[in-house]
Enzyme design. Structure first.
Site, PDB file in Angstrom:
ATOM      1  CG  HIS A 120     -28.758  -8.233 -50.555  1.00 42.09           C
ATOM      2  ND1 HIS A 120     -29.085  -9.347 -51.054  1.00 42.09           N
ATOM      3  CD2 HIS A 120     -29.311  -8.505 -49.224  1.00 42.09           C
ATOM      4  CE1 HIS A 120     -29.872 -10.365 -50.502  1.00 42.09           C
ATOM      5  NE2 HIS A 120     -30.033  -9.375 -48.812  1.00 42.09           N
ATOM      6  CG  ASP A 154     -32.880 -12.291 -48.271  1.00 45.84           C
ATOM      7  OD1 ASP A 154     -32.467 -11.000 -48.424  1.00 45.84           O
ATOM      8  OD2 ASP A 154     -32.580 -13.246 -47.868  1.00 45.84           O
ATOM      9  CD  GLU A 186     -27.172  -9.731 -46.740  1.00 45.74           C
ATOM     10  OE1 GLU A 186     -27.135  -9.651 -45.667  1.00 45.74           O
ATOM     11  OE2 GLU A 186     -27.472 -10.401 -47.538  1.00 45.74           O
ATOM     12  CD  GLU A 187     -28.897 -13.304 -48.923  1.00 43.25           C
ATOM     13  OE1 GLU A 187     -28.376 -14.049 -47.841  1.00 43.25           O
ATOM     14  OE2 GLU A 187     -29.737 -13.196 -49.134  1.00 43.25           O
ATOM     15  CG  ASP A 192     -31.128  -7.558 -46.534  1.00 35.31           C
ATOM     16  OD1 ASP A 192     -32.154  -8.549 -47.109  1.00 35.31           O
ATOM     17  OD2 ASP A 192     -30.382  -7.931 -46.125  1.00 35.31           O
ATOM     18  CG  HIS A 242     -31.532 -17.482 -46.762  1.00 34.49           C
ATOM     19  ND1 HIS A 242     -30.643 -17.489 -45.729  1.00 34.49           N
ATOM     20  CD2 HIS A 242     -31.484 -16.150 -47.236  1.00 34.49           C
ATOM     21  CE1 HIS A 242     -30.141 -16.553 -45.523  1.00 34.49           C
ATOM     22  NE2 HIS A 242     -30.566 -15.488 -46.480  1.00 34.49           N
TER      23      HIS A 242
END
Length: 467
Positions: free
Chosen positions: A279, A291, A325-326, A353, A423
């Protein structure tokens, strides 16, 4: 006698193919480790563009950049697939402190969770109710929660070797904590970061209010693991401890963005499609290197590595760089929707991912018969220390493609450090090791090569001989 001859010829053929396959895998790994592009692409995504939250200017810059780089590879097709995505904006930096008595405060490291509303102007200050999970809310009831800030402090389970299992065991408090606490009259929610390491980085991530009316939604923020321990300890010592936090995030109208797709058309079975992807969007605190910048550039490099290794695919192979995606999965859903509308035949999809760490192997969502076929390739991966071949999950973005005719897979790197960065503001280019990233790209290309060559049919050799 005839059956024995057939068996001997079959074994000879398999041995010959195995040597050819071993040679081709060696070319792929050698090319990636000596002439890879994934690290260079990631450098640009991370350091020249940065965090790529859906709907942001950086996300659109990433779309333009990756499309241009795929076009440079001389693929048969490169295109953008429109998709409407949410646009959530963090706003001014968050601020929080613990107050143990009037005027005596200690600052905390927090960040708003993605999708949260802002605090009222001037912030929120209230007493704190500490819980270890959503299920404790009902036991406490509205009398003890109303007017307070709920502090979800359940840590990731440290004794689970599979760290994604530990993540799954407590992520519900991040995703649904505010929705549930609001039902009991809480004025805000603070959630312990999904992180196995003790540090000062708060980790954001998606949260949801479900169908809760707008006027009942309360602000939700993550707190670093060090500060979660500090807050818990100070509350134990002083029952009058209060917490203040302020955040300025807002949810705007959806905007148009794109999945970026590049394709090499198959030479024999062009209508059979293999997807490899990651992503393109990321959270905004760091630059999204692990990520999922890593998965994006590895997927791009799969197409280049096959070409550089002199391999002409029999089936069409697509690199799909999914958007959103997130905080919505809109890109993955749109890709599957369009594929279904066009009646496209997808036989295999591989997602990266889980970070750019050393690859350990793959997990597969497939039939038992297909798993037996895949396991027969394990000796080819053994020289590269790829040993993990298990049935299990695949990836969020390729999940909507699932049906009875497709095999789904996920690259599985070593995950022990992944949630140190997931994140958070330290998910930056410097956290990615060049060699580990390139080994992951090569492993993905090797698996795609084998799937392309042998397909996903699982008719036994005995049946083939009889026919």
């Amino acid at each position: 006698m005839k059956q024995l001859l057939y068996t001997a010829l079959l074994l000879f053929g398999l041995t010959t193919f195995a040597q050819t396959d071993a040679d081709n895998l060696k070319k792929i790994y050698t090319t990636s480790l000596t002439n890879g592009m994934s690290y260079e692409w990631l450098d640009h995504l991370s350091n020249q563009i940065g965090g790529r939250l859906s709907g942001s200017l950086n996300a659109e810059r990433a779309v333009a950049y990756t499309k241009e780089e795929l076009e440079k590879l001389g693929l048969d097709k490169v295109w953008l697939q429109p998709v409407m995505v949410p646009r959530w904006v963090r706003g001014a930096p968050e601020f929080a402190y613990i107050e143990t008595s009037p005027g005596v405060t200690t600052n905390l490291n927090i960040c708003a969770l993605g999708g949260s509303v802002a605090t009222p102007l001037g912030g929120v200050k209230a007493s704190v109710v500490e819980v270890m999970g959503i299920e404790e809310l009902a036991a406490l009831g509205k009398d003890k929660i109303s007017g307070n800030i709920v502090f979800f402090n359940r840590p990731m389970q440290a004794d689970l070797i599979q760290t994604f299992e530990a993540y799954g065991g407590c992520v519900d408090q991040r995703y649904a904590g505010a929705m549930e606490a609001a039902k009991y009259g809480a004025v805000g929610v603070i959630v312990r970061s999904m992180n196995l390491r003790m540090d000062d980085f708060p980790h954001t991530g998606a949260m949801s209010y479900g169908d809760l009316p707008n006027n009942q939604r309360i602000p939700s923020a993550a707190i670093s693991t060090n500060d979660a321990e500090l807050l818990s300890g100070m509350m134990a010592l002083n029952k009058n401890t209060k917490l203040f936090f302020s955040q300025n995030c807002t949810q705007l109208a959806d905007v148009e963005s794109y999945n970026v797709i590049g394709e090499v058309t198959g030479s024999e079975f062009p209508n059979e499609i293999i997807v490899v992807g990651g992503h393109l969007d990321s959270w905004d605190l760091g630059d999204g290197a692990h990520d999922d910048g890593a998965g994006v550039v590895q997927s791009m490099d799969v197409l280049r590595l096959l070409k550089e290794s002199g391999i002409t695919p029999k089936r069409s192979i697509r690199a799909v760089l999914f958007m959103n995606e997130e905080n919505g999965l809109r890109g993955g859903k749109k890709y599957a929707e369009v594929a279904k509308t066009k009646n496209e035949k997808h036989i295999f999809a591989l997602e990266s991912d889980s970070g750019g760490f050393t690859p350990r192997g793959f997990s597969f969502d497939c039939s038992d018969a297909m798993m037996v076929k895949i396991e027969s390739w394990i000796p080819l991966f053994k020289p590269y220390l790829i040993h993990y071949f298990e049935k299990g999950g695949s990836g969020a973005d390729i999940g909507p493609l699932k049906d009875d005719n497709i095999v789904l897979a996920g690259l599985r790197p070593d995950s022990q450090r992944y949630f140190d960065y997931h994140h958070a503001a330290n998910d930056t280019f410097e956290a990615v090791n060049k060699r580990e990233l390139e080994l992951g790209a090569a492993s993905m290309a090797a698996l795609v090569y084998l799937i392309d060559k042998y397909g996903t049919e699982t008719i036994s050799s005995e049946t083939k001989l009889k026919n």
